[in-house]
Design an enzyme around this catalytic site. Structure first.
Site, short mmCIF file in Angstrom:
data_model
loop_
_atom_site.label_atom_id
_atom_site.label_comp_id
_atom_site.label_asym_id
_atom_site.label_seq_id
_atom_site.Cartn_x
_atom_site.Cartn_y
_atom_site.Cartn_z
N CYS A 173 -0.33 4.15 -3.15
CA CYS A 173 -0.57 3.31 -4.43
C CYS A 173 -2.07 3.23 -4.55
O CYS A 173 -2.60 2.89 -3.33
CB CYS A 173 0.16 2.02 -4.40
SG CYS A 173 -0.48 1.01 -5.40
N GLY A 178 0.82 -0.28 -1.16
CA GLY A 178 1.68 1.10 -0.40
C GLY A 178 0.61 2.13 -0.31
O GLY A 178 -0.51 2.11 -0.81
N GLY A 181 -0.44 -3.19 -4.80
CA GLY A 181 -1.64 -2.31 -4.19
C GLY A 181 -1.39 -2.07 -2.71
O GLY A 181 -2.18 -1.29 -2.51
#
Length: 350
Positions: A189, A186, A184
């Site tokens: 993301c 990124g 999570g």
């Protein structure tokens, strides 16, 4: 239900405390690393930064450009069998090391059959493989890593993603040499938003590195770096490799068209679980799931070389602040201090 009370940290929550140093110049810092991998027993030498296996950044062009500087790229999963065979053979002809590029794949039957076919045709030119799923907490994933290790004992395997020590250890014992860490963090993301699942990246790196190093394995911090100082923090926290997506987006070596908005140039960048990626590669978002990524336009930045100079220069400078002559010494000389603010942004964000 269980609540873990211990504080978990992201890169934005800390700074590195400076220490007395005898270094007089950034040029004295060696940011290369050498490893002998636990399971493949192959030797690595290079700068341990890897372009993410997203179809915008994990391109053959990026692999060649980064390889000239001693860095690597994980190719995206959507190249054809012929394209992959041709590229890996060309690496050998160019005289670039095998560590320039990782072959990337998922864990479906079709993924394995394609990989098996490419391996059979590539004459041993592939030495690094990235087995990549969004959720590494899956028994089938562990079995797949074991299968690849059993059938291809010579390969150096990077596998992930996970964020805890127990799964890091399980993957290494299953045959992974490098465990990819991050759920999570990124820039494109949305897993944390859509699922509520995740783990602050710096704490994930610290805990997973401790678990991996106890078994003689390595980890790769995947996601969460937005400025060069974040790489210094990841390496200081124990990361052996770092994977970058957004920081390498928008360059000539990336896939995607250049578009103009109000006289400025941009390039498309999106998560591999985004709607645009699934429309492109899977015929749309399956009815049983939701998109867990977003699409953005990032400023066009020309060739990647200048960005690499900024990134590597920042890491070298961090080493001089704590007296680390080699990158491998950075984690031993790192003391994190918790902060509530990192930057003075009175004149705006830069």
């Amino acid at each position: 239900m269980h609540i873990e009370e211990a504080v978990k940290l992201d890169f934005k929550d800390v700074l590195i405390r400076p220490k007395r140093s005898t270094l007089t110049s950034r040029s004295e810092v060696d940011i290369g690393r050498e490893f002998i991998f636990r399971n493949s027993q192959k030797k690595y030498h290079g700068i341990p930064i890897i372009a993410a296996n997203m179809d915008t950044t994990g391109t053959t062009e990026m692999a060649l450009a980064l390889g000239e500087h001693g860095l690597s790229a994980a190719l995206h999963k959507h190249y054809s069998e012929d394209q992959l065979v041709e590229f890996f053979k060309s690496l050998q002809q160019r005289g670039q090391t095998a560590s320039t590029a990782f072959y990337s794949m998922g864990i479906s039957k079709a993924d394995y059959e394609k990989f098996d076919a490419v391996m059979a045709r590539s004459d041993g030119t592939i030495e690094y493989v990235c087995i990549d799923v969004a959720n590494g907490y899956n028994e089938g994933f562990v079995h797949f890593v074991k299968k690849v290790r059993g059938n291809f004992p010579q390969l150096t395997i990077m596998a992930g993603n996970v964020v805890t020590g127990d799964m890091t250890e399980e993957l290494i014992l299953a045959g992974a040499d490098i465990v990819k860490v991050g759920i999570g963090p990124g820039s494109v993301c949305t897993t944390r938003k859509m699922t509520g699942v995740g783990y602050p990246q710096l704490s994930a790196v610290i805990e997973c590195a401790d678990a991996a190093h106890g078994l003689g394995g390595q980890i790769c911090s995947d996601g969460g770096c937005s400025v060069p100082g974040d790489l210094a923090k990841a390496f200081g926290g124990g990361a052996d490799f770092i994977m970058l997506g957004g920081m390498l987006a928008g360059h000539d070596e990336c896939a995607g068209d250049i578009v103009e908005r109000d006289g400025k140039k941009f390039m498309q960048f999106y998560g591999m679980s985004s709607r645009v990626a699934m429309d492109k590669h899977a015929g749309g978002v399956a009815r049983y799931r939701a998109s867990e990524g977003k699409e953005v336009l990032v400023a066009y930045r020309g060739p990647v070389g200048e960005t690499l100079q900024d990134i590597l220069g920042g890491v070298r400078s961090a080493c001089t602040y704590v007296g680390a002559r080699k990158l491998k010494e950075l984690t031993k000389r790192t003391t994190f201090i918790r902060v509530t603010q990192q930057l003075n942004e009175v004149f705006g964000k830069s």
